[in-house]
Write an enzyme that holds these catalytic residues in place. Structure first.
Site, short mmCIF file in Angstrom:
data_model
loop_
_atom_site.label_atom_id
_atom_site.label_comp_id
_atom_site.label_asym_id
_atom_site.label_seq_id
_atom_site.Cartn_x
_atom_site.Cartn_y
_atom_site.Cartn_z
N HIS A 121 53.76 21.53 64.85
CA HIS A 121 54.04 22.74 65.63
C HIS A 121 55.32 22.64 66.14
O HIS A 121 55.59 21.37 66.72
CB HIS A 121 52.95 23.08 66.56
CG HIS A 121 53.21 24.33 67.49
ND1 HIS A 121 52.84 25.50 66.98
CD2 HIS A 121 53.63 24.45 68.74
CE1 HIS A 121 53.17 26.36 67.98
NE2 HIS A 121 53.79 25.57 69.17
N LYS B 37 72.32 28.01 39.42
CA LYS B 37 71.84 28.92 40.17
C LYS B 37 71.53 28.53 41.54
O LYS B 37 71.80 29.18 42.54
CB LYS B 37 70.32 29.32 39.53
CG LYS B 37 69.38 30.35 39.86
CD LYS B 37 68.62 29.95 40.98
CE LYS B 37 67.84 28.79 40.61
NZ LYS B 37 66.69 29.03 39.79
N GLU C 109 52.49 25.73 59.35
CA GLU C 109 51.25 25.26 60.20
C GLU C 109 50.16 26.27 59.90
O GLU C 109 48.94 25.99 59.92
CB GLU C 109 51.44 24.90 61.64
CG GLU C 109 51.74 26.28 62.38
CD GLU C 109 52.19 25.91 63.76
OE1 GLU C 109 51.20 25.48 64.54
OE2 GLU C 109 53.27 26.35 64.34
N CYS D 88 69.15 23.79 32.09
CA CYS D 88 68.77 23.69 33.46
C CYS D 88 70.10 23.16 34.25
O CYS D 88 70.41 23.62 35.32
CB CYS D 88 67.68 22.64 33.73
SG CYS D 88 67.45 22.22 35.37
N TYR E 259 61.63 35.66 36.81
CA TYR E 259 62.25 34.59 37.79
C TYR E 259 63.85 34.87 37.87
O TYR E 259 64.47 35.01 38.99
CB TYR E 259 62.21 33.34 37.13
CG TYR E 259 61.06 32.58 37.40
CD1 TYR E 259 61.00 31.47 38.12
CD2 TYR E 259 59.83 32.81 36.60
CE1 TYR E 259 59.69 30.63 38.11
CE2 TYR E 259 58.51 32.06 36.78
CZ TYR E 259 58.67 30.95 37.63
OH TYR E 259 57.55 30.19 37.85
N CYS F 270 69.01 26.10 36.31
CA CYS F 270 68.57 25.72 37.58
C CYS F 270 69.63 25.28 38.49
O CYS F 270 69.74 25.64 39.84
CB CYS F 270 67.57 24.63 37.65
SG CYS F 270 66.38 24.53 36.19
N GLU G 70 65.88 36.35 41.05
CA GLU G 70 66.75 35.32 41.68
C GLU G 70 68.19 35.80 41.80
O GLU G 70 68.83 35.77 42.84
CB GLU G 70 66.68 33.93 40.94
CG GLU G 70 65.48 33.56 41.14
CD GLU G 70 65.22 32.06 40.56
OE1 GLU G 70 64.30 31.27 40.93
OE2 GLU G 70 65.96 31.78 39.39
P1 NDP Z 1 60.43 36.27 32.49
O1 NDP Z 1 59.64 36.10 31.32
O2 NDP Z 1 60.17 35.52 33.75
O3 NDP Z 1 60.66 37.78 32.75
C1 NDP Z 1 61.33 38.61 32.02
C2 NDP Z 1 61.42 39.81 32.66
O4 NDP Z 1 61.97 40.87 31.61
C3 NDP Z 1 60.04 40.55 32.91
O5 NDP Z 1 60.15 40.98 34.00
C4 NDP Z 1 59.68 41.42 31.65
O6 NDP Z 1 58.89 42.39 31.93
C5 NDP Z 1 61.28 41.78 31.49
N1 NDP Z 1 61.16 42.54 30.08
C6 NDP Z 1 61.04 41.77 28.93
N2 NDP Z 1 61.07 42.63 27.75
C7 NDP Z 1 61.66 43.86 28.32
C8 NDP Z 1 62.16 44.91 27.89
N3 NDP Z 1 62.08 45.17 26.53
N4 NDP Z 1 62.65 46.14 28.72
C9 NDP Z 1 62.62 45.82 30.01
N5 NDP Z 1 62.40 44.60 30.71
C10 NDP Z 1 61.81 43.48 29.74
O7 NDP Z 1 61.68 35.58 32.00
P2 NDP Z 1 63.42 34.98 32.71
O8 NDP Z 1 64.28 35.25 31.57
O9 NDP Z 1 63.28 35.76 34.09
O10 NDP Z 1 62.93 33.49 32.89
C11 NDP Z 1 62.44 32.68 31.80
C12 NDP Z 1 61.77 31.72 32.23
O11 NDP Z 1 62.61 30.49 32.74
C13 NDP Z 1 60.68 31.97 33.04
O12 NDP Z 1 59.46 32.32 32.65
C14 NDP Z 1 60.51 30.55 33.69
O13 NDP Z 1 59.64 29.79 33.11
C15 NDP Z 1 61.89 30.01 33.53
N6 NDP Z 1 62.73 30.05 35.23
C16 NDP Z 1 62.28 29.28 36.06
C17 NDP Z 1 62.98 29.56 37.24
C18 NDP Z 1 62.31 28.61 38.66
O14 NDP Z 1 61.56 27.78 38.45
N7 NDP Z 1 62.92 28.87 39.69
C19 NDP Z 1 64.21 30.25 37.35
C20 NDP Z 1 64.60 30.86 36.13
C21 NDP Z 1 63.84 30.78 35.15
P3 NDP Z 1 57.23 42.33 32.26
O15 NDP Z 1 56.96 41.60 33.44
O16 NDP Z 1 57.01 43.52 32.06
O17 NDP Z 1 57.11 41.52 30.72
#
Ligand code: NDP
Length: 453
Positions: free
Chosen positions: A436, A51, A441, A43, A178, A48, A182
């Protein structure tokens, strides 16, 4: 039997540091913590915090454009990545220092070393030393995974994006979660020609569909080339240093950089866990019960290494609950229900509770939803839309979900999250007087359901 420590924590990220310092500071336990990399963990060091600072940096061109529309003589000017990056890393150094001091001031002994589990009460450091502890807390977090495609070594992940020597002219971001969504916004805002590939129908799977659709539409309107139903099959380095990508539709395109944001995996490799009796799940995550206890009674685990809800505030909660349970004699299960969260896309999404589709599958619901052009950007000539949405249980009237897509949605959902967590009904929202003129709102002024399901 006497041990070197009451608690040995492996991992100096959000969950591990909080558990270590509260156990030592509040209960006087003798605590040690080992961290092989930088204190603060994902983080603070590569997640976080940097980022969000990059999100801020990337928003200024839009603000300058708005300022011009409001009558200011405001050139956008140039962005200096090296200037920003050195300030960013100075800030991360400062924060890491705070983490180290917090531990030292609570009386936690720290080891800048990798630690692995030997048995239920013993860890071995990369220095070769062995330490014993009454309890061991696993808080090693996770790491990004790359796609298993030829040429994947040419891609970076979110770990490296903060360390680039220079900003690329073009970038392909792979994934639709995410991190991918982002960083697509961040890179686009910083002036990088940004393409995003997502393998499914729509990005941000698992969230409310209407909210996902609006985020995706606005990302495209902001200039991101978002390609859904598309994945990478091959990557090759070309003579000019760019990366030629072949996609699942057979197209070839070249980019200066490719970033995989295709999910994360728990840091449980070569940790001696299974040998010691700790059970791992299918994806390598540590299996725990509601008190974060593993299959070995003296070993607990918190945060991303358990792959429950991978968010910093959740890891901190899990760490605090562990201390209550083990060191304060108050068994405290972790409450993973109704966790508000924000996705720092542009526009942001803030969400708590169930999306429309999930709620409709569980019972009768009313949907209150409004999408409109907010005053500030409308005045500046923008067609950008925001969304305010409530999902209401048709029988109990309880608000099951609140979904906001708007600038500042992260700030808004923190507050709406309190009401939803308290079990507020639609009528409780209605009783609240509007502030407002604001965007939020609308959350208390939507009178008739948009639809029922
Ligand atoms: P996520 O699990 O959110 O997303 C992973 C992405 O990769 C999904 O879109 C998934 O697709 C795709 N994916 C997985 N395997 C493959 C593949 N073989 N080929 C192509 N695409 C693939 O993971 P992130 O890495 O983005 O983030 C990890 C975690 O970190 C999040 O779940 C969250 O909990 C945390 N996080 C939170 C943030 C916040 O609070 N703002 C910011 C950043 C991270 P599909 O949907 O089809 O499975």
């Amino acid at each position: 039997m006497s041990f070197d420590y009451d608690l040995f924590v492996i991992g100096g990220g959000s969950g591990g540091v909080r558990a270590a310092r509260v156990a030592a500071g509040d209960t006087g336990a003798k605590v040690a913590l080992a961290e092989e990399d930088r204190y603060g963990g994902t983080c603070v060091i590569r997640g976080c915090v940097p980022k969000k600072l990059m999100v801020f940096a990337s928003e200024f061109p839009e603000m300058a454009a708005e300022a011009r529309a409001y009558g200011w003589d405001m050139p956008t000017g140039d962005f200096s990545w090296p200037d920003f990056r050195s300030k960013l890393h100075a800030e991360l150094d400062r924060l890491e220092g705070i983490y180290r001091r917090l531990l030292a001031n609570s009386g936690v002994e720290t080891f800048d070393a990798r630690a692995k589990v030997v048995d239920a009460h013993t860890v071995e450091l990369s220095t070769g030393e062995r330490k014993t502890a009454k309890h061991i807390l696993l808080a090693m977090g996770g790491r990004p995974v790359k796609l298993d495609v030829p040429g994947a070594e040419h891609a970076i992940t979110s770990n490296e994006i903060f360390l680039l020597d220079e900003l690329p002219k073009s970038i392909l971001i792979v994934g639709g979660g995410y991190i991918a969504s982002e960083f697509a916004g961040v890179m686009n805002g910083l002036g990088v020609k940004t393409t995003q590939f997502y393998r499914g129908e729509q990005i941000l799977r698992g969230f409310d569909n209407e909210a996902r659709d609006l985020v995706a539409d606005e990302m495209r309107n902001n200039g991101i080339d978002l390609q859904v139903n598309t994945n990478v099959t091959l990557m090759e380095k070309t003579a000019d240093g760019s990366i030629k990508v072949t996609d699942t539709n057979g197209r070839e395109r070249s980019f200066d950089q490719v970033m995989f944001a295709t999910g994360r995996t728990a840091n449980t490799d070569n940790m001696g866990l299974e040998e010691a009796g700790v059970k791992l799940g299918r994806k390598g995550e540590v299996e725990v019960d509601q008190f974060s206890q593993t299959a070995v009674p003296s070993i607990y685990a918190v945060g991303d290494v358990t792959d429950r809800v991978n968010l910093t505030p959740v890891a901190i909660r899990e760490g605090m609950a562990f201390v209550e349970t083990v060191f304060k004699g108050k068994p405290t299960p972790v409450d993973h229900d109704l966790i508000p969260t924000a996705i720092f896309t542009q526009p942001e999404m803030g969400t708590v509770g169930m999306g429309e589709e999930e709620a409709a599958a569980k019972g009768q619901i009313e949907v209150y939803s409004t999408s409109f052009r907010p005053m500030r950007s409308l005045f500046a000539g923008s067609d950008a839309k925001v969304l305010m949405k409530l999902i209401v249980d048709a029988n109990t009237r309880v608000v099951l979900g609140c979904h906001i897509v708007a600038p500042g949605a992260g700030e808004m959902i923190q507050l709406a999250g309190i009401a939803v967590k308290m079990g507020a009904t639609k009528e409780d929202f209605d009783r609240t007087v509007a502030v407002h003129p604001t965007m939020s709102e609308e959350i208390v002024t939507m009178k008739a359901p948009t639809r029922t399901a």
